[in-house]
Design an enzyme around this catalytic site. Structure first.
Site, PDB file in Angstrom:
ATOM      1  N   GLU A  82      12.151 -47.950-118.322  1.00 41.77           N
ATOM      2  CA  GLU A  82      12.270 -46.502-118.534  1.00 41.77           C
ATOM      3  C   GLU A  82      11.671 -46.079-119.875  1.00 41.77           C
ATOM      4  O   GLU A  82      12.060 -46.609-120.918  1.00 41.77           O
ATOM      5  CB  GLU A  82      13.762 -46.109-118.482  1.00 41.77           C
ATOM      6  CG  GLU A  82      13.974 -44.606-118.483  1.00 41.77           C
ATOM      7  CD  GLU A  82      15.446 -44.203-118.267  1.00 41.77           C
ATOM      8  OE1 GLU A  82      16.215 -44.982-117.690  1.00 41.77           O
ATOM      9  OE2 GLU A  82      15.787 -43.094-118.707  1.00 41.77           O
ATOM     10  N   LYS A 267      25.786 -44.176-118.327  1.00 37.86           N
ATOM     11  CA  LYS A 267      24.484 -44.702-117.893  1.00 37.86           C
ATOM     12  C   LYS A 267      23.554 -44.762-119.107  1.00 37.86           C
ATOM     13  O   LYS A 267      22.806 -45.723-119.283  1.00 37.86           O
ATOM     14  CB  LYS A 267      23.900 -43.816-116.786  1.00 37.86           C
ATOM     15  CG  LYS A 267      22.667 -44.397-116.112  1.00 37.86           C
ATOM     16  CD  LYS A 267      21.360 -44.102-116.830  1.00 37.86           C
ATOM     17  CE  LYS A 267      20.178 -44.738-116.119  1.00 37.86           C
ATOM     18  NZ  LYS A 267      18.912 -44.511-116.836  1.00 37.86           N
ATOM     19  N   ASP A 283      23.544 -62.113-117.839  1.00 36.59           N
ATOM     20  CA  ASP A 283      23.957 -61.602-116.532  1.00 36.59           C
ATOM     21  C   ASP A 283      24.355 -60.142-116.730  1.00 36.59           C
ATOM     22  O   ASP A 283      25.507 -59.824-117.032  1.00 36.59           O
ATOM     23  CB  ASP A 283      25.128 -62.442-116.010  1.00 36.59           C
ATOM     24  CG  ASP A 283      25.556 -62.034-114.608  1.00 36.59           C
ATOM     25  OD1 ASP A 283      25.237 -60.904-114.193  1.00 36.59           O
ATOM     26  OD2 ASP A 283      26.213 -62.844-113.948  1.00 36.59           O
ATOM     27  N   HIS A 381      11.976 -36.861-123.741  1.00 37.05           N
ATOM     28  CA  HIS A 381      11.720 -37.794-122.645  1.00 37.05           C
ATOM     29  C   HIS A 381      10.361 -37.536-121.991  1.00 37.05           C
ATOM     30  O   HIS A 381       9.611 -38.465-121.721  1.00 37.05           O
ATOM     31  CB  HIS A 381      12.839 -37.625-121.613  1.00 37.05           C
ATOM     32  CG  HIS A 381      12.849 -38.674-120.556  1.00 37.05           C
ATOM     33  ND1 HIS A 381      13.261 -39.968-120.818  1.00 37.05           N
ATOM     34  CD2 HIS A 381      12.495 -38.639-119.256  1.00 37.05           C
ATOM     35  CE1 HIS A 381      13.165 -40.670-119.709  1.00 37.05           C
ATOM     36  NE2 HIS A 381      12.703 -39.887-118.753  1.00 37.05           N
TER      37      HIS A 381
HETATM   38  P1  NAD Z   1      27.114 -72.874-117.853  1.00 38.89           P
HETATM   39  O1  NAD Z   1      28.138 -73.500-116.955  1.00 38.89           O
HETATM   40  O2  NAD Z   1      25.676 -73.059-117.491  1.00 38.89           O
HETATM   41  O3  NAD Z   1      27.323 -73.364-119.343  1.00 38.89           O
HETATM   42  C1  NAD Z   1      28.582 -73.384-119.961  1.00 38.89           C
HETATM   43  C2  NAD Z   1      28.953 -74.814-120.317  1.00 38.89           C
HETATM   44  O4  NAD Z   1      28.141 -75.290-121.386  1.00 38.89           O
HETATM   45  C3  NAD Z   1      30.377 -74.920-120.825  1.00 38.89           C
HETATM   46  O5  NAD Z   1      31.259 -75.001-119.757  1.00 38.89           O
HETATM   47  C4  NAD Z   1      30.313 -76.176-121.676  1.00 38.89           C
HETATM   48  O6  NAD Z   1      30.586 -77.313-120.904  1.00 38.89           O
HETATM   49  C5  NAD Z   1      28.876 -76.257-122.147  1.00 38.89           C
HETATM   50  N1  NAD Z   1      28.697 -75.935-123.609  1.00 38.89           N
HETATM   51  C6  NAD Z   1      27.907 -76.612-124.485  1.00 38.89           C
HETATM   52  N2  NAD Z   1      27.940 -76.047-125.705  1.00 38.89           N
HETATM   53  C7  NAD Z   1      28.763 -74.991-125.643  1.00 38.89           C
HETATM   54  C8  NAD Z   1      29.197 -73.999-126.592  1.00 38.89           C
HETATM   55  N3  NAD Z   1      28.788 -73.989-127.860  1.00 38.89           N
HETATM   56  N4  NAD Z   1      30.022 -73.024-126.166  1.00 38.89           N
HETATM   57  C9  NAD Z   1      30.439 -72.976-124.881  1.00 38.89           C
HETATM   58  N5  NAD Z   1      30.092 -73.919-123.954  1.00 38.89           N
HETATM   59  C10 NAD Z   1      29.244 -74.908-124.304  1.00 38.89           C
HETATM   60  O7  NAD Z   1      27.304 -71.301-118.010  1.00 38.89           O
HETATM   61  P2  NAD Z   1      28.526 -70.322-117.928  1.00 38.89           P
HETATM   62  O8  NAD Z   1      28.437 -69.485-119.155  1.00 38.89           O
HETATM   63  O9  NAD Z   1      29.810 -71.016-117.641  1.00 38.89           O
HETATM   64  O10 NAD Z   1      28.135 -69.458-116.643  1.00 38.89           O
HETATM   65  C11 NAD Z   1      27.192 -68.411-116.722  1.00 38.89           C
HETATM   66  C12 NAD Z   1      26.462 -68.254-115.412  1.00 38.89           C
HETATM   67  O11 NAD Z   1      27.363 -68.064-114.331  1.00 38.89           O
HETATM   68  C13 NAD Z   1      25.566 -67.049-115.431  1.00 38.89           C
HETATM   69  O12 NAD Z   1      24.284 -67.431-114.991  1.00 38.89           O
HETATM   70  C14 NAD Z   1      26.190 -66.117-114.393  1.00 38.89           C
HETATM   71  O13 NAD Z   1      25.198 -65.328-113.794  1.00 38.89           O
HETATM   72  C15 NAD Z   1      26.830 -67.052-113.443  1.00 38.89           C
HETATM   73  N6  NAD Z   1      27.955 -66.574-112.608  1.00 38.89           N
HETATM   74  C16 NAD Z   1      28.568 -65.374-112.815  1.00 38.89           C
HETATM   75  C17 NAD Z   1      29.640 -64.972-112.031  1.00 38.89           C
HETATM   76  C18 NAD Z   1      30.340 -63.672-112.338  1.00 38.89           C
HETATM   77  O14 NAD Z   1      30.037 -63.054-113.345  1.00 38.89           O
HETATM   78  N7  NAD Z   1      31.264 -63.222-111.532  1.00 38.89           N
HETATM   79  C19 NAD Z   1      30.103 -65.815-111.024  1.00 38.89           C
HETATM   80  C20 NAD Z   1      29.472 -67.043-110.846  1.00 38.89           C
HETATM   81  C21 NAD Z   1      28.408 -67.421-111.625  1.00 38.89           C
END
Ligand code: NAD
Length: 425
Positions: A82, A267, A283, A381
């Site tokens: 946009e 928005k 996300d 705009h």
């Molecule tokens: P991930 O599982 O890829 O990574 C997180 C993991 O990284 C942790 O569990 C940990 O084991 C490790 N880690 C290493 N260093 C870390 C640090 N400094 N801090 C925290 N963890 C560390 O990612 P995630 O964040 O658990 O999940 C994000 C993804 O899930 C996004 O892509 C999202 O789109 C997707 N998702 C979203 C939903 C929802 O929002 N409802 C549902 C399902 C999946």
């Protein structure tokens, strides 16, 4: 100290802009080269990110300048289609920085995993039994993510609530620098069998909620009378600065009063928030869902920002909303542009990223309602939109600006007019 107030950034060539970024953010040679590429996300990488990949979709990646948060300067990457979003954010940040920029803060990165228990014969008895075993459940959840625990995160507690016969178990998890969905989902699943035993019910939901009420970010800024006045210099809008500020506060009050207005108000906030989230590989659907749900947490859909006047009559803007973002996991590491954008921002923690995003949301909203409260949104705009129209009419290079300027001057921004001007050039 490096300054995000880069004069005439918009006048620089692409390579000059990338050089300025490289210098500001200490980008590596590789990252600078990546930004100069037209398609940094290779097919092979994209093909491993999602299913059935045929190509990559491109969005312009712009840089908002002038941002200062808690005394530190930031350049903000924004991916958005946009027109006027990046310029508006930069302009609002310029006004805010005259009174010290944005003050930000955030909660610890605690997400909620929901385990919903059905057919529980004795709700109160089940709650008591679960509370008694809280520590054991936390320990069990932590066994499935030792890496998160090693980095200082992990399950923190359990909250219980019942509604319409369902027993809601909320597992609170400190996800540190992750967005946390995968981590929380895995932990929630791990304790579901024990919760079924304790409650004598059936666990039907073992998933994160995007209403991350324990993970809110806040930003505040003073838009001083003087800075607002200067921002309208040379533009005759027929209002005093006090009238402008009162008018902005009224625009906010209308959003407080009416859901139709509040939706558009929010928005405008999400224009900024999503653009940073997309640039940084976050996300953004999760952020959107959480933001709008939080906007109506009182039972009435409300604006996510608030405006008031301080004792000197300056405008004070504030924002608060849940922002679940991460520096690891998700697409952050796989999409190379997201990595470069996080380097440009220079954020060290997910909390710092959430705060920067909140500040952009506030800036974006201030910029929009400043226009609505004075000249109307179309004035600013349409000037930028005119460029798009010129491109649509087939203009190239310098023709785009020439045609856009003429259409704005004539207050006639239409493709047919752009085509006529193009023929005359
Ligand atoms: P991930 O599982 O890829 O990574 C997180 C993991 O990284 C942790 O569990 C940990 O084991 C490790 N880690 C290493 N260093 C870390 C640090 N400094 N801090 C925290 N963890 C560390 O990612 P995630 O964040 O658990 O999940 C994000 C993804 O899930 C996004 O892509 C999202 O789109 C997707 N998702 C979203 C939903 C929802 O929002 N409802 C549902 C399902 C999946």
């Amino acid at each position: 100290m490096k300054s995000s107030e880069i004069h005439g950034f918009y006048k620089k060539t692409r390579s000059e802009r990338i050089s300025a970024l490289k210098e500001f953010a200490d980008l590596s040679e590789e990252q600078a080269k990546l930004l100069a590429k037209d398609s940094p996300l290779e097919f092979e990488t994209a093909d491993n990110m999602v299913e059935n990949v045929v190509s990559t979709q491109q969005l312009p990646l712009g840089i908002a300048t002038n941002f200062q948060l808690n005394g530190k300067d930031y350049l903000i990457p924004m991916a958005v289609e946009e027109p006027s979003v990046v310029a508006a954010a930069s302009n609002a940040a310029k006004i805010a920085r005259k009174s010290g920029g944005f003050t930000t803060e955030s909660d610890e990165p605690v997400m909620i995993g929901q385990i919903v228990l059905l057919n529980v014969p004795d709700l109160e008895g089940a709650k008591k039994a679960i509370k008694e075993k809280e520590q054991g459940l936390i320990e069990k959840a932590n066994t499935v993510d030792p890496v998160l625990v090693k980095f200082g995160g992990g399950a923190r507690g359990i909250e219980l609530r019942d509604s319409e016969g369902f027993l809601f178990v909320h597992l609170l998890v400190d996800v540190r620098d992750a967005m946390g969905a995968n981590a929380v989902n895995t932990m929630s699943e791990s304790i579901a069998p024990q919760l079924e035993e304790l409650s004598k019910g059936q666990a039907k939901m073992r998933i994160i909620t995007n209403l991350a009420t324990h993970r809110k970010a806040r930003a505040k800024a003073v838009f001083s009378k003087q800075a607002i006045e200067e921002s309208f210099k040379g533009k005759d809008i027929g209002m005093t600065t006090d009238e402008i500020i009162d008018s902005i506060i009224n625009v906010y009050k209308i959003a407080e009063a009416d859901q139709f207005r509040a939706t558009t108000h929010n928005k405008g906030i999400m224009n900024g928030i999503d653009a940073v989230a997309v640039a940084c590989g976050q996300d953004w659907r999760a952020i959107e869902a959480g933001a709008h749900s939080f906007a109506c947490i009182s039972g009435k859909y409300k604006p996510l920002t608030k405006y008031s006047k301080d004792s000197d009559g300056n405008l004070v803007g504030e924002i608060e909303l849940p922002i679940a973002v991460g520096l690891i996991g998700g697409a952050v590491k796989t999409n190379p542009t997201a990595g470069a954008c996080l380097s440009i921002l220079g954020v060290k923690t997910a909390q710092e990223l959430a705060e920067a995003i909140a500040a952009v949301g506030l800036a974006q909203n201030f910029a929009a309602i400043r226009e609505i409260a004075t000249r109307g949104i179309q004035a600013g705009h349409m000037a930028l939109h005119a460029k798009n129209i010129a491109v649509m009419a087939g203009a190239k290079g310098e023709q785009v600006d020439k045609i856009a300027e003429k259409m704005v001057e004539e207050k006639n921004i239409r493709v047919d007019r752009a085509k006529e001007i193009l023929e005359e050039l």
